[in-house]
Design a protein around this motif. Structure first.
Motif, short mmCIF file in Angstrom:
data_model
loop_
_atom_site.label_atom_id
_atom_site.label_comp_id
_atom_site.label_asym_id
_atom_site.label_seq_id
_atom_site.Cartn_x
_atom_site.Cartn_y
_atom_site.Cartn_z
N ALA A 143 0.27 -24.79 -72.20
CA ALA A 143 1.07 -25.92 -71.73
C ALA A 143 1.39 -25.67 -70.27
CB ALA A 143 2.36 -26.02 -72.55
N ALA A 144 0.96 -26.59 -69.42
CA ALA A 144 1.19 -26.42 -67.97
C ALA A 144 1.86 -27.67 -67.42
CB ALA A 144 -0.13 -26.17 -67.25
N ASN B 212 6.10 -25.94 -80.12
CA ASN B 212 6.91 -24.85 -79.58
C ASN B 212 6.42 -24.39 -78.21
OD1 ASN B 212 8.30 -24.97 -81.96
ND2 ASN B 212 7.46 -23.08 -82.82
N VAL B 213 5.12 -24.48 -77.99
CA VAL B 213 4.56 -24.05 -76.70
C VAL B 213 5.03 -25.00 -75.59
CG1 VAL B 213 2.45 -23.44 -75.47
CG2 VAL B 213 2.56 -23.14 -77.95
N LEU C 182 2.07 -20.26 -73.31
CA LEU C 182 0.83 -19.99 -74.03
C LEU C 182 1.08 -19.99 -75.54
CD1 LEU C 182 -0.21 -16.94 -71.82
CD2 LEU C 182 -0.74 -19.36 -71.44
N GLY C 183 0.10 -20.49 -76.27
CA GLY C 183 0.16 -20.45 -77.73
C GLY C 183 -1.07 -19.74 -78.29
N GLY C 184 -0.97 -19.30 -79.53
CA GLY C 184 -2.10 -18.66 -80.20
C GLY C 184 -2.33 -17.22 -79.78
N TRP D 90 4.64 -17.92 -75.40
CA TRP D 90 4.62 -16.83 -74.41
C TRP D 90 4.55 -17.42 -73.01
CZ3 TRP D 90 5.62 -12.07 -75.95
CH2 TRP D 90 5.37 -10.99 -75.08
N ARG D 91 5.59 -17.21 -72.21
CA ARG D 91 5.57 -17.74 -70.84
C ARG D 91 4.74 -16.83 -69.94
NH1 ARG D 91 9.66 -21.57 -69.18
NH2 ARG D 91 9.22 -21.13 -66.99
N ALA D 92 3.85 -17.44 -69.15
CA ALA D 92 3.01 -16.69 -68.21
C ALA D 92 3.74 -16.64 -66.87
CB ALA D 92 1.64 -17.34 -68.11
#
Ligand code: SF4
Length: 328
Positions: free
Chosen positions: A245-246, A166-167, A262-264, A270-272
């Motif tokens: 994930a980048a 999902n990330v 971002l995960g966890g 969560w998008r940075a």
């Protein structure tokens, strides 16, 4: 485990009709649902098997998108030549999850829907869990918080989404195609998982009577460099404490597009976005990446048991972006 009826429909339409029965649940690989049934957390009265409906195909669409059927196995996704060539970030994320045996069974749709691994949710010995038993309280608020969220939580639930896939999907701007009795609709992945608010028992915006048909990936504009970094308590077969994930697109030596998910750290991927915005238009250097990453925890809320994530997360982002951009 409670007794249940098993139904094997012959079409998507009949599967959706079968799901309309009270207490029905779809099953693909069953790697999460069966655990939850054995643990007395889920009690479906009817299991509707979606295997054999042609939902396991992975195909390139004429407009350049890649369509991954909801019943495609994680292993098949990770081994597929188009996925490997066009979306290496997704491959990295998938193989970072679970074990080979689980990946051989688990499906794309099930991965989207897998439920939190909060200890208090998966163990019925604990009475207080608003997600499992609405209104009972949240044991994690005063208990073990190592795996829990620093973004997007509520005073009812601070659980995280456990999926690695999902990330990557959040970074790749995937769309989830679903079908219900009234027809099809598409849900951007960012709108698919919901924050707990006052109803933590509801994980997604998928309606009860809808079936996930596919995950659709747009053409990857960020294929110049990508990396999935997963930090966990042991080297394999563990959920992320923090993951990143980048993926990026570089033009004339500067970042023209970058995606960081971002995960966890939250109930959903969560998008940075603030970090992304800060890097766009810049040459990738260690200093620029570190400077951009350090603001990611602005607005986060930690507990005694997970405050380490506020220190770890900027470092993890910096590392993932450096590797993705081959910054020495
Ligand atoms: Fe339940 Fe959520 Fe609290 Fe965990 S964090 S105990 S899943 S309500």
């Amino acid at each position: 485990m409670n007794p249940f009826e098993y139904v094997k429909p012959s079409s998507v339409d009949s599967a959706i009709r079968a799901k309309a029965r009270a207490g029905a649940a779809f099953i693909g690989g069953g790697t999460n649902l069966l655990d939850l049934m054995k643990g007395e957390i889920e009690h479906p009265r009817t299991i509707v098997d979606i295997n054999g409906l042609g939902l396991d195909r992975i195909e390139l669409l004429p407009d350049g998108r890649l369509r991954i059927g909801s019943a495609a196995r994680n292993s098949d996704m990770a081994a597929h030549s188009e996925v490997r060539t066009r979306y290496p970030l997704l491959v990295e994320a998938i193989v970072a999850g679970a074990s080979q045996q689980l990946r051989n069974m688990a499906t794309a749709g099930g991965n989207l829907l897998q439920r939190t691994r909060c200890h208090y949710f998966v163990d019925t010995a604990f009475e207080r869990c608003n997600k499992r038993n609405p209104g009972s309280g949240c044991a994690a608020l005063t208990g073990e918080q190592r795996q829990h969220a620093i973004f997007g939580a509520s005073d009812r639930c601070i659980a995280t989404n456990p999926s690695d896939m999902n990330v990557a999907l959040a970074a790749l701007d995937a769309t989830i195609r679903v079908q219900g009795p009234k027809g099809e609709r598409s849900i951007p992945v960012g709108d698919f998982h919901r924050l707990p608010g006052g109803r933590p028992q509801v994980d997604t915006t998928l309606a009860d009577d809808e079936l996930i048909l596919s995950i659709d990936l747009p053409e990857n504009r960020c294929a110049d460099g990508s990396h999935y970094l997963k930090i966990r308590d042991r080297a394999s077969y563990a959920f992320a404490l923090v993951s990143v994930a980048a993926a990026m697109h570089i033009e004339n030596g500067v970042v023209s597009d970058i995606r960081i998910a971002l995960g966890g750290v939250a109930p959903k991927p969560w998008r940075a976005t603030a970090v992304e915005q800060q890097l766009i238009g810049k040459a990738l250097t260690r200093g620029a990446i570190r400077e951009a990453a350090k603001g990611v925890v602005d607005g986060s809320k930690a507990f005694p048991g997970n405050a380490f994530k506020q220190v770890l997360l900027p470092r993890a982002i910096a590392r993932a972006v450096q590797v993705a951009g081959a910054v020495s």
